[in-house]
Each structure stands twice: as C-alpha cells, then as structure tokens.
Motif scaffolding. Structure first.
Motif, PDB file in Angstrom:
ATOM      1  N   TYR A  36       0.838  -1.187   0.000  1.00  0.00           N
ATOM      2  CA  TYR A  36       0.000   0.000   0.000  1.00  0.00           C
ATOM      3  C   TYR A  36       0.881   1.247   0.000  1.00  0.00           C
ATOM      4  O   TYR A  36       1.962   1.266   0.594  1.00  0.00           O
ATOM      5  CB  TYR A  36      -0.907   0.031   1.231  1.00  0.00           C
ATOM      6  N   GLN A  38       0.781   5.374   0.913  1.00  0.00           N
ATOM      7  CA  GLN A  38       0.007   6.358   1.673  1.00  0.00           C
ATOM      8  C   GLN A  38       0.687   7.716   1.612  1.00  0.00           C
ATOM      9  O   GLN A  38       1.839   7.855   2.025  1.00  0.00           O
ATOM     10  CB  GLN A  38      -0.154   5.911   3.124  1.00  0.00           C
ATOM     11  N   PRO A  44      -4.365   4.740   3.108  1.00  0.00           N
ATOM     12  CA  PRO A  44      -3.553   3.874   2.250  1.00  0.00           C
ATOM     13  C   PRO A  44      -4.324   3.496   0.988  1.00  0.00           C
ATOM     14  O   PRO A  44      -5.559   3.396   1.012  1.00  0.00           O
ATOM     15  CB  PRO A  44      -3.308   2.638   3.122  1.00  0.00           C
ATOM     16  N   LEU A  46      -4.069   0.646  -2.392  1.00  0.00           N
ATOM     17  CA  LEU A  46      -3.375  -0.521  -2.928  1.00  0.00           C
ATOM     18  C   LEU A  46      -2.510  -0.125  -4.116  1.00  0.00           C
ATOM     19  O   LEU A  46      -2.970   0.528  -5.050  1.00  0.00           O
ATOM     20  CB  LEU A  46      -4.391  -1.582  -3.346  1.00  0.00           C
TER      21      LEU A  46
END
Lengths: 111, 114
Positions: A36, A38, A44, A46
């Motif tokens: 992930y 962020q 977050p 994928l």
C-alpha cells in the motif's frame, strides 16, 4: 507479536534511483501479499499485490519480488520520482479480516 | 463517487469522554473495516463487518464498539476514551472478505485523547 516485519523505517533516494523495501512474514498460511502507498493526510491505497505461486510481479515502475522459502518479499521502485515520496506498507493475509501490516517505510525521493 | 468518507477529520477528547466515528461508502460493498494506525505499528484491525447485520472483533477490539447501521454505514464508538486510544482511525470497505477483494480506505480521523 508483529507477524510482518518491514525495513527500512525510512529511505532517501535520489531521483532516478531504485528504491527497495523489504518485508518478512511468519505465517506460512498467508497467501496474499499487497503493498500500500500512503500520502500525508490520506488513507492507504493498494499499489500492487502478489500471490505466492509467482516469484515476481511487475506493474510499470513497481515490482514485487517474492521468496516463498525465505518467507520474504520486497518492493522495488525503478526510476524513483519525487512524486513517489510517500509511506509504503507491506501486508500479508489469508482473508481481508486478518490482514497484517508492516510498520511502514517513509520514502523520500530527492530531486 | 466519493468512495469511503469519514467524519470528523480531527477530534480532541478528554479522558472518559465518549464519541462516535462515522464511516460511509458508496461502492455497494458488503464488507467494512475499522483500523487504527499508530507510529511504528502499521495498521491494526479493530472490528469488521463481513456483511450488513454482522460485526466481529479484529486484532485490537478492547475499548471499542461498532454498529453496521446499513449497507453503507459503519460506525465506531469509544464509550470512555483513554489516552492509549490516541491514534489515526481508518475505515475501509471491500466487496467481500476474500483477500482478492481490494480494500478501499477513507481519509482517516485523527483522534487525540488528553
């Protein structure tokens, strides 16, 4: 007990360089290994994921390498860009209700 | 589509106060989740709802309760807040519990308990 260990905690890379983040897991029952991305102030998202029946998966500049016997997997970011600066989390799961996350790696790509 | 929305974005509580964090998704997903994110710990699952009408404990449920109000909404309640609950809380949703169903995360609620 942390089931997924991630390193390094932070990483500084020059623009155009390769960023490598490593993770190790303990539970051999895990069969899904996502990464992930962020950005600050965001949730977050994928980035890329792999299953243990393949050793590598590539999507654009992002590649996951998977070593089942060593219980390790890594994220490689080729030609790293300043826009890649973010925190990256690896994870491992059997189902969505037991996903175990690594502690995160803060990547900074310097222009 | 807004995806997953969370309110409030920020909250400061005093020890012992209660509050409810709200989450809604517009993707017609069956499964919803509440996570907390702490420095050096990654995300940890607090509670989840596999489908409308069901809720189950995750890895760190103590001190929290949840309600799956309908298919769209999943709330997290702190009955008596403690400083240890200072964290960033994320709601997520997916089509189902199978891990090939991508989880979509909201923007988070930053909670400070004094």
């Amino acid at each position: 007990q942390q089931q997924v260990k991630q390193s390094p905690q932070s990483l500084i890379v020059q623009k155009g360089g390769i960023s490598i983040i490593n993770c190790a897991y303990e539970n051999t029952a895990f069969d899904y290994f996502p990464w992930y991305q962020q950005f600050p102030g965001k949730g977050p998202a994928l980035l890329i994921a792999i299953r243990p029946d393949v050793s590598e998966k590539k999507e654009g500049r992002f590649t996951i390498s998977f070593n089942k016997s060593a219980k390790q997997f890594s994220l490689h970011i080729m030609d790293s860009q300043p826009g890649d600066s973010a925190t990256y989390f690896c994870a491992a799961s059997l189902n969505n209700n037991d996903m175990r996350f690594g502690a995160g790696t803060r990547l900074t790509v310097k222009p | 589509n807004a995806g997953v929305t969370q309110t409030p974005k920020f909250q400061v509580l005093k020890t012992g106060q209660s509050m409810t964090l709200q989450c809604a998704q517009d993707m017609n997903h069956n499964s919803m989740y509440w996570y907390r994110q702490d420095p050096g710990m990654g995300l940890r699952l607090i509670y989840y709802s596999a489908s409308e009408g069901t809720t189950d404990k995750g890895e760190v449920p103590n001190g929290y309760n949840v309600s799956r109000l309908n298919k769209r909404e999943f709330s997290l309640r702190l009955e008596s807040a403690a400083p240890s609950q200072t964290s960033v809380y994320f709601c997520a949703s997916s089509e189902g519990l199978a891990n090939y169903n991508e989880q979509f995360f909201g923007p988070g609620t930053r909670l400070t308990v004094l």
